[in-house]
Write an enzyme that holds these catalytic residues in place. Structure first.
Site, PDB file in Angstrom:
ATOM      1  N   LYS A  81     100.795  58.423 -51.792  1.00 42.70           N
ATOM      2  CA  LYS A  81     102.121  57.991 -52.223  1.00 42.70           C
ATOM      3  C   LYS A  81     103.082  57.907 -51.039  1.00 42.70           C
ATOM      4  CE  LYS A  81     101.220  57.243 -56.503  1.00 42.70           C
ATOM      5  NZ  LYS A  81     102.061  57.665 -57.619  1.00 42.70           N
ATOM      6  N   ILE A 104      97.579  77.790 -70.435  1.00 40.18           N
ATOM      7  CA  ILE A 104      98.576  77.712 -69.372  1.00 40.18           C
ATOM      8  C   ILE A 104      98.010  78.359 -68.119  1.00 40.18           C
ATOM      9  CG2 ILE A 104     100.849  78.490 -68.608  1.00 40.18           C
ATOM     10  CD1 ILE A 104     101.842  78.347 -71.419  1.00 40.18           C
ATOM     11  N   ARG A 144     108.943  72.351 -64.680  1.00 34.36           N
ATOM     12  CA  ARG A 144     108.889  70.923 -64.408  1.00 34.36           C
ATOM     13  C   ARG A 144     110.191  70.270 -64.861  1.00 34.36           C
ATOM     14  NH1 ARG A 144     105.348  72.582 -61.966  1.00 34.36           N
ATOM     15  NH2 ARG A 144     103.123  72.048 -61.928  1.00 34.36           N
ATOM     16  N   LEU A 149     102.819  50.045 -60.777  1.00 32.64           N
ATOM     17  CA  LEU A 149     102.598  51.392 -61.305  1.00 32.64           C
ATOM     18  C   LEU A 149     101.134  51.806 -61.251  1.00 32.64           C
ATOM     19  CD1 LEU A 149     104.901  51.220 -64.470  1.00 32.64           C
ATOM     20  CD2 LEU A 149     105.500  51.855 -62.130  1.00 32.64           C
ATOM     21  N   TYR A 199      96.398  62.818 -52.911  1.00 37.16           N
ATOM     22  CA  TYR A 199      97.295  62.091 -53.819  1.00 37.16           C
ATOM     23  C   TYR A 199      98.679  61.932 -53.193  1.00 37.16           C
ATOM     24  CZ  TYR A 199     100.463  61.430 -57.776  1.00 37.16           C
ATOM     25  OH  TYR A 199     101.454  60.975 -58.612  1.00 37.16           O
TER      26      TYR A 199
END
Length: 305
Positions: A140, A199, A207, A69, A136
């Protein structure tokens, strides 16, 4: 799982510590963490903490199962240090899996990301075409390709879990993440202290909020079933940021309005909507989320009452 020797990298972090503590009740668990986003204070006394980097040699990989992780786990972290992000997320992954392979471990469960789907209001299945719009996301996707190599070349089982929006709240193991914590945690703390949550944009972004307890159970099942390939780990439902603030106000009996601000993340890379299609994981393991959105927000808000 019971009676296994387990390594959890990023094991003192948010998700990692929740997983470590659950597994440590019935297994011999080593939590490896370099302290960047983790702290040993998150860990149960039954777990063994090792402060090391996933880039090091001679890691404690003589185990039955590895949960990998450890990562620089956001767009902003990567943009601030792109070379470090690539080293930790890609080289670190290869380093851990290769050492584990040499030590005889054949089962690895690792963190990937739902961000590679881009904007999706409909549930996203794993077979969708995916792209890397950020460093990013590229890191992955590289993990997924290296996992494919290890699986095909060495016959290992590597389950890549495409995580969606994982949360628990500041009174759980998210507290040390501060600005990198999930928006549910941040918004709840703001509202509870009378501050207007900030926000980005108009609050319509959505999400697939997945409680960490459900994520931990999905990770554990992936190892128990020795899954191979990529799997979505999300609820299949999504909620807007405005809904999050409304639900928090309802739980706390408050009436705090959000503040809408400009988005510092470029529009061409900002993921506006996410939603998982969890059917593949469900079919392979029987996994079902047990903490729905309302219950999850209630748990985050409970310590503030």
């Amino acid at each position: 799982m019971e009676g296994e020797r387990i390594l959890v990298t990023g094991g003192a972090g948010f998700i990692g510590s929740n997983l470590t503590n659950r597994l440590a009740a019935d297994n011999e668990v080593v939590a490896l963490d370099d302290g960047y986003l983790g702290t040993a204070e998150n860990l149960d006394d039954r777990a063994t903490f090792v402060e090391r980097s996933v880039l090091d040699d001679d890691l404690p990989t003589d185990v039955d199962v590895v949960f990998h992780l450890a990562a620089l786990s956001s767009y902003r972290m990567h943009e601030e240090e792109p070379r470090r992000g690539a080293r930790v997320n890609v080289e670190g992954f290869v380093n851990v899996v290769e050492q584990a392979r040499r030590d005889g471990c054949e089962t690895v469960v690792y963190a990937s990301t739902s961000s590679i789907y881009g904007d999706r209001t409909a549930p996203a299945p794993e077979l969708l075409d995916v792209t890397a719009n950020t460093g990013y996301e590229a890191s992955k996707l590289a993990r997924e390709r290296y996992a494919e190599y290890f699986s095909n070349h060495y016959d290992l089982c590597l389950a890549g879990m495409r995580l969606f929006s994982v949360y628990q709240g500041y009174h759980g193991a998210e507290s040390h993440k501060d600005e990198y914590a999930n928006v549910i945690a941040q918004f709840a703390d703001d509202v509870a202290h009378g501050r207007s949550p900030e926000i980005y944009g108009d609050g319509s972004q959505t999400r697939d909020f997945t409680h960490v307890e459900d994520v931990v159970s999905g990770l554990e099942l992936a190892a128990e079933c020795r899954l191979d390939g990529v799997y979505n780990l999300g609820t299949g439902e999504s909620h807007s940021f405005d809904e999050v603030v409304d639900r928090i106000n309802a739980e706390l009996g408050t009436d705090v309005d959000p503040e809408y601000v400009g988005n510092p993340i470029p529009a061409d890379v900002y993921v506006h909507d996410t939603c998982a299609d969890p059917m593949r994981l469900r079919a392979a393991t029987g996994w079902e989320p047990e903490v729905d959105f309302e219950e999850g927000v209630r748990r985050v808000c409970e310590p503030y009452r």
